[in-house]
Design a protein around this motif. Sequence first.
Motif, PDB file in Angstrom:
ATOM      1  N   GLY A   1       0.775  -1.229   0.000  1.00 40.69           N
ATOM      2  CA  GLY A   1       0.000   0.000   0.000  1.00 40.69           C
ATOM      3  C   GLY A   1       0.809   1.284   0.000  1.00 40.69           C
ATOM      4  N   GLY A   2       2.105   1.215  -0.126  1.00 37.37           N
ATOM      5  CA  GLY A   2       2.863   2.452  -0.188  1.00 37.37           C
ATOM      6  C   GLY A   2       4.350   2.268   0.037  1.00 37.37           C
TER       7      GLY A   2
ATOM      8  N   ARG B   1      13.927   1.983  12.834  1.00 44.30           N
ATOM      9  CA  ARG B   1      12.901   2.926  13.229  1.00 44.30           C
ATOM     10  C   ARG B   1      12.287   3.507  11.966  1.00 44.30           C
ATOM     11  NH1 ARG B   1      13.684   8.325  14.300  1.00 44.30           N
ATOM     12  NH2 ARG B   1      15.872   8.052  13.817  1.00 44.30           N
ATOM     13  N   ARG B   2      10.960   3.578  11.925  1.00 42.10           N
ATOM     14  CA  ARG B   2      10.324   4.172  10.749  1.00 42.10           C
ATOM     15  C   ARG B   2      10.354   5.687  10.886  1.00 42.10           C
ATOM     16  NH1 ARG B   2       4.265   2.717  10.025  1.00 42.10           N
ATOM     17  NH2 ARG B   2       4.971   0.784   9.047  1.00 42.10           N
ATOM     18  N   THR B   3      10.845   6.346   9.850  1.00 41.58           N
ATOM     19  CA  THR B   3      10.909   7.803   9.912  1.00 41.58           C
ATOM     20  C   THR B   3       9.895   8.467   8.993  1.00 41.58           C
ATOM     21  OG1 THR B   3      12.630   7.776   8.226  1.00 41.58           O
ATOM     22  CG2 THR B   3      13.360   7.859  10.519  1.00 41.58           C
ATOM     23  N   HIS B   4       9.337   7.678   8.085  1.00 35.85           N
ATOM     24  CA  HIS B   4       8.370   8.263   7.166  1.00 35.85           C
ATOM     25  C   HIS B   4       7.476   7.174   6.596  1.00 35.85           C
ATOM     26  CE1 HIS B   4       6.774  11.330   4.528  1.00 35.85           C
ATOM     27  NE2 HIS B   4       6.914  10.515   3.515  1.00 35.85           N
ATOM     28  N   LEU B   5       6.205   7.510   6.435  1.00 34.77           N
ATOM     29  CA  LEU B   5       5.265   6.543   5.855  1.00 34.77           C
ATOM     30  C   LEU B   5       4.435   7.265   4.808  1.00 34.77           C
ATOM     31  CD1 LEU B   5       3.872   3.740   5.961  1.00 34.77           C
ATOM     32  CD2 LEU B   5       2.359   4.693   7.702  1.00 34.77           C
ATOM     33  N   ALA B   6       4.394   6.724   3.599  1.00 34.17           N
ATOM     34  CA  ALA B   6       3.601   7.342   2.539  1.00 34.17           C
ATOM     35  C   ALA B   6       2.658   6.288   1.973  1.00 34.17           C
ATOM     36  CB  ALA B   6       4.513   7.891   1.446  1.00 34.17           C
TER      37      ALA B   6
ATOM     38  N   SER C   1       3.439   4.437  -9.342  1.00 33.53           N
ATOM     39  CA  SER C   1       4.483   4.060  -8.388  1.00 33.53           C
ATOM     40  C   SER C   1       4.658   2.543  -8.337  1.00 33.53           C
ATOM     41  CB  SER C   1       4.189   4.645  -7.014  1.00 33.53           C
ATOM     42  OG  SER C   1       3.098   3.979  -6.449  1.00 33.53           O
ATOM     43  N   ASN C   2       5.761   2.180  -7.689  1.00 34.48           N
ATOM     44  CA  ASN C   2       6.240   0.805  -7.645  1.00 34.48           C
ATOM     45  C   ASN C   2       5.212  -0.218  -7.190  1.00 34.48           C
ATOM     46  OD1 ASN C   2       8.466  -0.696  -8.138  1.00 34.48           O
ATOM     47  ND2 ASN C   2       9.344  -0.480  -6.106  1.00 34.48           N
ATOM     48  N   ASP C   3       4.371   0.176  -6.228  1.00 34.01           N
ATOM     49  CA  ASP C   3       3.512  -0.854  -5.642  1.00 34.01           C
ATOM     50  C   ASP C   3       2.292  -1.165  -6.513  1.00 34.01           C
ATOM     51  OD1 ASP C   3       2.741   1.746  -4.801  1.00 34.01           O
ATOM     52  OD2 ASP C   3       1.254   0.758  -3.529  1.00 34.01           O
ATOM     53  N   TYR C   4       2.243  -0.590  -7.702  1.00 33.23           N
ATOM     54  CA  TYR C   4       1.233  -1.009  -8.678  1.00 33.23           C
ATOM     55  C   TYR C   4       1.718  -2.223  -9.466  1.00 33.23           C
ATOM     56  CZ  TYR C   4      -1.455   3.365  -8.314  1.00 33.23           C
ATOM     57  OH  TYR C   4      -2.236   4.407  -7.886  1.00 33.23           O
TER      58      TYR C   4
END
Lengths: 249, 310
Positions: A161-162, B177-182, B238-241
């Motif tokens: 999903g992202g 550690r996750r620093t960003h989520l989109a 984007s990539n996840d398609y």
Amino acid sequence: MKVLVPVKRVLDYNIKARPKADGSGVELSGLKMSMNPFDEIAMEAAIRLKEAGQVSEIIAISCGTQACQETLRTALALGADRAVLVETDEALQPLAVAKLLKVLVLREQPRLVICGKQAIDDDANQTGQMLAALLGWAQATFASRIELGTDHASVTREIDGGLETLSITLPAVITTDLRLNEPRYATLPNIMKAKKKPLETLTPADLGVDVTSRLTLLKVAEPPARQGGIKVNDVAELLDKLKNEAKVI
Amino acid sequence: MTILVVAEHDNQHLKAATRHVLAAAQAIGGEVHLLVAGQHCAAVAEAARALSGVACVLLVENDALESAGAECMADLVLSLVHDYTHLLAAASASGKNWMPRVAALLDVAQLSDIVRVDAPDTFTRPIYAGSVWATVRSEDTIKVITVRATAFEAVAETGGSARLQKVDATSDAGLSRRTHLALNDSSRPELESARVVVSGGRGLGSAERFSALLEPLADKLNAALGASRAAVDSGYVSNDYQVGQTGKIVAPDLYIAVGISGAIQHLAGMKASRVIVAINKDPDAPIFAVADYGLVGDLNQVVPELTSAL
Ligand SMILES: Cc1cc2nc3c(=O)[nH]c(=O)nc-3n(C[C@H](O)[C@H](O)[C@H](O)COP(=O)(O)OP(=O)(O)OC[C@H]3O[C@@H](n4cnc5c(N)ncnc54)[C@H](O)[C@@H]3O)c2cc1C
Ligand SMILES: Nc1ncnc2c1ncn2[C@@H]1O[C@H](COP(=O)(O)O)[C@@H](O)[C@H]1O
């Protein structure tokens, strides 16, 4: 910082794999073999880090038969400084490869290992994660962007999903996704130079690793075939078929 | 035999893939337990109790699991798995990420992406982009398996009455550690569970045309959008398609491939769809060999025509 790049020799991606007549495995004899495409991307990532002055040495490693020398020579021509072949005729599972790589990591002390996310022959997608676990290291799989610091790396990776960005503690294992970069080709002068670069050969026994497989391959077969369909003439006919024959809309 | 299935969820809802993995577990036989691990996810566990064929739901709530990294998730599962004969999760981006760590720490060979259960110790999985299927027997005491969700019919959402067991388990190795989520726009159905998928390839020509032509079609069909690698590489989406060997595996009721040639790596991700439609101007494109309905034509004309006729 040293970087280790494991590269696997696989059936070239342009060739359609077929089962051997007796179903005992996949027919490989006489077919073109290449470096796993994801490992080309891993090599490219390492080379760019070296070009940016962040990496001092790139060591390419391949585990498999003597023929893997060829794959390692390609890695050397692309930009690896030296290469290690762990030679064996045994069919290697990802767990066995991870164990071999672990011993080499302990010997070489790299701060970073960049693997492909998946070998396109067995499609296992395991080795990098297993290596990270065996070492107790952080991992960032399916990387589409890598920013290397001294103690940490920032890696953008694909999730369902992202995208997410992780900050991982070094040393770490990163595995590459297709979008990370566009790998270069080896130039002729570099191919010549690669012949003089060091290539060390070891065996699993030298590394003290038992590579006996816990999986028994019982058979390899063609998947259930899909019936080819028909060509329709126009949109109207297509809609009619989808509604009345296939009943999907 | 007791089987532990690790649920996939977003702390609010169980993802559909979980019910497919449960079906694989039931094909193996024995008692099936489901682990719901996350942050404030009790509602997910409660709903999961009703799933058909689940004997026990294990609930682990832990703030560190909010954005659980693979290290954290693997340690947690490892601490729970020892009494089980089989450990199963979906071969999703998440399952692929942490499961091999568990296998390595158990010193067990993992079976990735199984499509068939032949016996409790024998499984079939696609290799070489699905060009061939390998049947493999595992000698390990715990079988560690990721499951191709599309290969198994989902179990029913209701009918079960599993007991709920809360488990205290913490793990945070602090290695990442996750620093960003989109996250992507979620107004569309999820690619991997959508009933209809509309996928575009290099033939679309540009990001603008990809969205101008395919979004209205997907809207009409309530479809998810997918893409070939060439479309992703060209930056149309984007990539996840990406659908295929190295992208997502989908098997919707209807898959519409627009301007996609049908490379083996793409077919690997959609060949199991129930009905395949291909729209391509090249009558010899390999996609037609797997399409139930092929339409030879210029997508710039055909797609708008199809959209308005729906
Ligand atoms: C390691 C590896 C992994 C890979 N993994 C994947 C994967 O997971 N998924 C994937 O998809 N690919 C994957 N690939 C890439 C794959 O080999 C192909 O290159 C890719 O699928 C091609 O995408 P395409 O069909 O969109 O582009 P092309 O092959 O360029 O096809 C474009 C098609 O559009 C048609 N077309 C053009 N204009 C029009 C028009 N106006 N109207 C109608 N039709 C038109 C053309 O006839 C052509 O058939 C992988 C490759 C490698 C090496
Ligand atoms: N035999 C091998 N030799 C070297 N590297 C390997 C080998 N097998 C796997 N790898 C590495 O691990 C990655 C993932 O492989 P796999 O887990 O088999 O899908 C590959 O892209 C390589 O980087």
